[in-house]
Design a protein around this motif. Structure first.
Motif, PDB file in Angstrom:
ATOM      1  N   GLU A   1       1.231  -0.942   0.103  1.00 25.12           N
ATOM      2  CA  GLU A   1      -0.339  -0.005   0.470  1.00 25.12           C
ATOM      3  C   GLU A   1       0.733   1.383  -0.256  1.00 25.12           C
ATOM      4  O   GLU A   1       0.595   2.351  -0.211  1.00 25.12           O
ATOM      5  CB  GLU A   1      -0.775  -0.074   1.390  1.00 25.12           C
ATOM      6  CG  GLU A   1      -1.857  -0.817   0.763  1.00 25.12           C
ATOM      7  CD  GLU A   1      -3.046  -1.291  -0.064  1.00 25.12           C
ATOM      8  OE1 GLU A   1      -2.995  -0.039  -0.422  1.00 25.12           O
ATOM      9  OE2 GLU A   1      -2.597  -2.121  -0.460  1.00 25.12           O
ATOM     10  N   GLN A   2       2.218   1.380   0.997  1.00 24.35           N
ATOM     11  CA  GLN A   2       2.648   2.354   0.842  1.00 24.35           C
ATOM     12  C   GLN A   2       3.822   2.826  -0.488  1.00 24.35           C
ATOM     13  O   GLN A   2       3.636   4.162  -1.188  1.00 24.35           O
ATOM     14  CB  GLN A   2       3.674   1.831   1.821  1.00 24.35           C
ATOM     15  CG  GLN A   2       5.090   3.252   1.977  1.00 24.35           C
ATOM     16  CD  GLN A   2       6.267   2.768   2.578  1.00 24.35           C
ATOM     17  OE1 GLN A   2       6.146   1.677   3.271  1.00 24.35           O
ATOM     18  NE2 GLN A   2       6.717   3.801   3.533  1.00 24.35           N
ATOM     19  N   VAL A   3       4.497   1.582  -1.245  1.00 23.87           N
ATOM     20  CA  VAL A   3       4.208   1.806  -2.879  1.00 23.87           C
ATOM     21  C   VAL A   3       3.483   2.319  -3.497  1.00 23.87           C
ATOM     22  O   VAL A   3       3.947   2.890  -4.438  1.00 23.87           O
ATOM     23  CB  VAL A   3       5.132  -0.340  -2.627  1.00 23.87           C
ATOM     24  CG1 VAL A   3       5.126   0.407  -4.310  1.00 23.87           C
ATOM     25  CG2 VAL A   3       6.055  -0.174  -1.521  1.00 23.87           C
ATOM     26  N   LYS A   4       2.172   1.429  -3.920  1.00 27.68           N
ATOM     27  CA  LYS A   4       1.142   2.706  -3.900  1.00 27.68           C
ATOM     28  C   LYS A   4       1.031   3.861  -4.352  1.00 27.68           C
ATOM     29  O   LYS A   4       0.680   4.748  -5.596  1.00 27.68           O
ATOM     30  CB  LYS A   4      -0.061   1.099  -4.150  1.00 27.68           C
ATOM     31  CG  LYS A   4       0.127   0.025  -4.897  1.00 27.68           C
ATOM     32  CD  LYS A   4      -1.291  -0.254  -4.324  1.00 27.68           C
ATOM     33  CE  LYS A   4      -1.742  -2.311  -5.086  1.00 27.68           C
ATOM     34  NZ  LYS A   4      -2.538  -2.700  -4.508  1.00 27.68           N
ATOM     35  N   GLY A   5       0.995   3.792  -3.089  1.00 25.39           N
ATOM     36  CA  GLY A   5       0.885   5.608  -2.978  1.00 25.39           C
ATOM     37  C   GLY A   5       2.150   6.081  -3.281  1.00 25.39           C
ATOM     38  O   GLY A   5       1.843   7.597  -3.959  1.00 25.39           O
ATOM     39  N   ILE A   6       3.033   6.099  -3.476  1.00 24.04           N
ATOM     40  CA  ILE A   6       4.683   6.662  -3.912  1.00 24.04           C
ATOM     41  C   ILE A   6       4.488   5.941  -5.581  1.00 24.04           C
ATOM     42  O   ILE A   6       5.069   7.552  -6.117  1.00 24.04           O
ATOM     43  CB  ILE A   6       5.439   5.155  -3.720  1.00 24.04           C
ATOM     44  CG1 ILE A   6       5.867   5.882  -1.963  1.00 24.04           C
ATOM     45  CG2 ILE A   6       6.652   6.076  -4.484  1.00 24.04           C
ATOM     46  CD1 ILE A   6       7.134   5.754  -1.592  1.00 24.04           C
ATOM     47  N   ILE A   7       4.028   5.321  -6.144  1.00 24.10           N
ATOM     48  CA  ILE A   7       3.964   5.045  -8.078  1.00 24.10           C
ATOM     49  C   ILE A   7       2.699   6.485  -8.155  1.00 24.10           C
ATOM     50  O   ILE A   7       3.199   6.924  -8.947  1.00 24.10           O
ATOM     51  CB  ILE A   7       3.301   3.835  -8.049  1.00 24.10           C
ATOM     52  CG1 ILE A   7       4.728   3.183  -8.772  1.00 24.10           C
ATOM     53  CG2 ILE A   7       2.940   3.667  -9.567  1.00 24.10           C
ATOM     54  CD1 ILE A   7       4.495   1.295  -7.902  1.00 24.10           C
ATOM     55  N   GLN A   8       1.791   6.406  -7.063  1.00 23.87           N
ATOM     56  CA  GLN A   8       0.559   7.401  -7.241  1.00 23.87           C
ATOM     57  C   GLN A   8       1.569   8.991  -7.483  1.00 23.87           C
ATOM     58  O   GLN A   8       1.063   9.571  -8.157  1.00 23.87           O
ATOM     59  CB  GLN A   8      -0.793   7.450  -6.402  1.00 23.87           C
ATOM     60  CG  GLN A   8      -1.633   8.493  -6.954  1.00 23.87           C
ATOM     61  CD  GLN A   8      -2.003   8.200  -8.348  1.00 23.87           C
ATOM     62  OE1 GLN A   8      -2.867   7.425  -8.758  1.00 23.87           O
ATOM     63  NE2 GLN A   8      -1.952   9.968  -9.502  1.00 23.87           N
ATOM     64  N   ASN A   9       2.042   9.006  -6.736  1.00 23.72           N
ATOM     65  CA  ASN A   9       2.842  10.104  -6.218  1.00 23.72           C
ATOM     66  C   ASN A   9       3.970  10.350  -7.385  1.00 23.72           C
ATOM     67  O   ASN A   9       4.314  12.041  -8.473  1.00 23.72           O
ATOM     68  CB  ASN A   9       3.981  10.586  -5.153  1.00 23.72           C
ATOM     69  CG  ASN A   9       2.694  10.680  -3.372  1.00 23.72           C
ATOM     70  OD1 ASN A   9       1.954  10.736  -4.020  1.00 23.72           O
ATOM     71  ND2 ASN A   9       4.013  10.132  -2.550  1.00 23.72           N
ATOM     72  N   PHE A  10       4.419   9.301  -8.268  1.00 22.96           N
ATOM     73  CA  PHE A  10       5.082   9.714  -8.747  1.00 22.96           C
ATOM     74  C   PHE A  10       4.576  10.782 -10.293  1.00 22.96           C
ATOM     75  O   PHE A  10       5.100  10.900 -11.031  1.00 22.96           O
ATOM     76  CB  PHE A  10       5.462   8.112  -9.826  1.00 22.96           C
ATOM     77  CG  PHE A  10       7.215   7.684  -8.661  1.00 22.96           C
ATOM     78  CD1 PHE A  10       7.946   8.436  -8.005  1.00 22.96           C
ATOM     79  CD2 PHE A  10       7.132   6.294  -8.939  1.00 22.96           C
ATOM     80  CE1 PHE A  10       8.789   8.148  -7.214  1.00 22.96           C
ATOM     81  CE2 PHE A  10       7.782   5.291  -7.793  1.00 22.96           C
ATOM     82  CZ  PHE A  10       8.833   6.710  -6.989  1.00 22.96           C
ATOM     83  N   HIS A  11       3.502   9.767 -10.834  1.00 19.42           N
ATOM     84  CA  HIS A  11       2.058  10.285 -11.631  1.00 19.42           C
ATOM     85  C   HIS A  11       1.911  11.635 -11.001  1.00 19.42           C
ATOM     86  O   HIS A  11       1.729  12.245 -12.094  1.00 19.42           O
ATOM     87  CB  HIS A  11       1.616   9.244 -11.438  1.00 19.42           C
ATOM     88  CG  HIS A  11       1.202   7.729 -12.373  1.00 19.42           C
ATOM     89  ND1 HIS A  11       0.929   7.155 -13.203  1.00 19.42           N
ATOM     90  CD2 HIS A  11       1.835   6.953 -10.923  1.00 19.42           C
ATOM     91  CE1 HIS A  11       0.860   6.122 -13.026  1.00 19.42           C
ATOM     92  NE2 HIS A  11       2.078   5.797 -11.598  1.00 19.42           N
ATOM     93  N   ASP A  12       1.632  12.330 -10.726  1.00 17.71           N
ATOM     94  CA  ASP A  12       1.280  13.588 -10.161  1.00 17.71           C
ATOM     95  C   ASP A  12       2.626  14.138 -10.626  1.00 17.71           C
ATOM     96  O   ASP A  12       2.190  15.490 -10.993  1.00 17.71           O
ATOM     97  CB  ASP A  12       0.674  13.734  -8.559  1.00 17.71           C
ATOM     98  CG  ASP A  12      -0.651  12.877  -8.275  1.00 17.71           C
ATOM     99  OD1 ASP A  12      -1.101  12.181  -8.979  1.00 17.71           O
ATOM    100  OD2 ASP A  12      -0.812  12.231  -7.040  1.00 17.71           O
ATOM    101  N   SER A  13       3.369  13.485  -9.486  1.00 16.11           N
ATOM    102  CA  SER A  13       4.801  14.399 -10.076  1.00 16.11           C
ATOM    103  C   SER A  13       5.052  15.290 -11.837  1.00 16.11           C
ATOM    104  O   SER A  13       6.008  15.471 -11.922  1.00 16.11           O
ATOM    105  CB  SER A  13       6.054  13.687  -9.267  1.00 16.11           C
ATOM    106  OG  SER A  13       7.271  14.839  -9.734  1.00 16.11           O
TER     107      SER A  13
END
Length: 174
Positions: A45-57
């Motif tokens: 779940e933590q990694v999925k949030g980071i991957i979403q942050n990459f998309h947002d970035s």
């Protein structure tokens, strides 16, 4: 559309939630994080949030992160990308991480070369920076070999496991 980069042995592509287990494997590995300045990731779940942050970035033009996949067997072996991207100032900072079993085979050199070329040609960067722990001999040697110039030392710049470390600052100027 996310830019896919193909090199001799690798495909650099967008990270998706399907890659969460591979990203967790990489960023929970003590050897990978030894010189990374980041705490280990703990769960999917933590990694999925980071991957979403990459998309947002990327949407906000602040950074871009690729998954590094081997053509030979489609295995995800690490990540590479730019953060602290400034379109106005035409600069970004490079970061990369590979699983230890893929160290020493030239994958880092192949990947960094492709990303630098992409940054200069497609992102219109004039400056690509890199911050590397002074103790990280492999990355320090790699960046110099690829044409980065050492600009100096940032003292006590990054912490790993609560311990401050000096880092070298490098740049590649177009």
């Amino acid at each position: 559309m996310f830019p896919i980069i193909v090199s001799e042995r690798l495909v650099l592509r967008e990270l998706t939630e399907k890659d969460a287990a591979a990203v967790l494997r990489c960023f929970s590995n003590e050897k990978v994080l030894q010189y990374y300045g980041q705490q280990p990731l703990r769960n999917i779940e933590q990694v999925k949030g980071i991957i979403q942050n990459f998309h947002d970035s990327l949407k906000e033009k602040q950074g871009i992160k690729w998954g590094i996949q081997r053509k030979e067997d489609d295995s995800m072996i690490g990540t590479i990308g730019f953060q602290n991207w400034s379109v106005e100032h035409k600069k970004a900072e490079l970061s990369y991480a590979l699983l230890p079993e893929y160290w020493g085979y030239g994958y880092a050199a192949e990947t960094v070369s492709e990303i630098v070329r992409f940054g200069l040609d497609k992102m219109d960067l004039l400056r690509i920076g890199a911050v590397v722990f002074t103790e990280n001999e492999a990355s320090n040697k790699l960046l110099v070999k690829l044409g980065f110039e050492k600009e100096g030392v940032l003292r006590k710049y990054l912490h790993q496991n609560g311990v401050p470390h000096d880092t070298n600052i490098y740049s590649f100027i177009k």
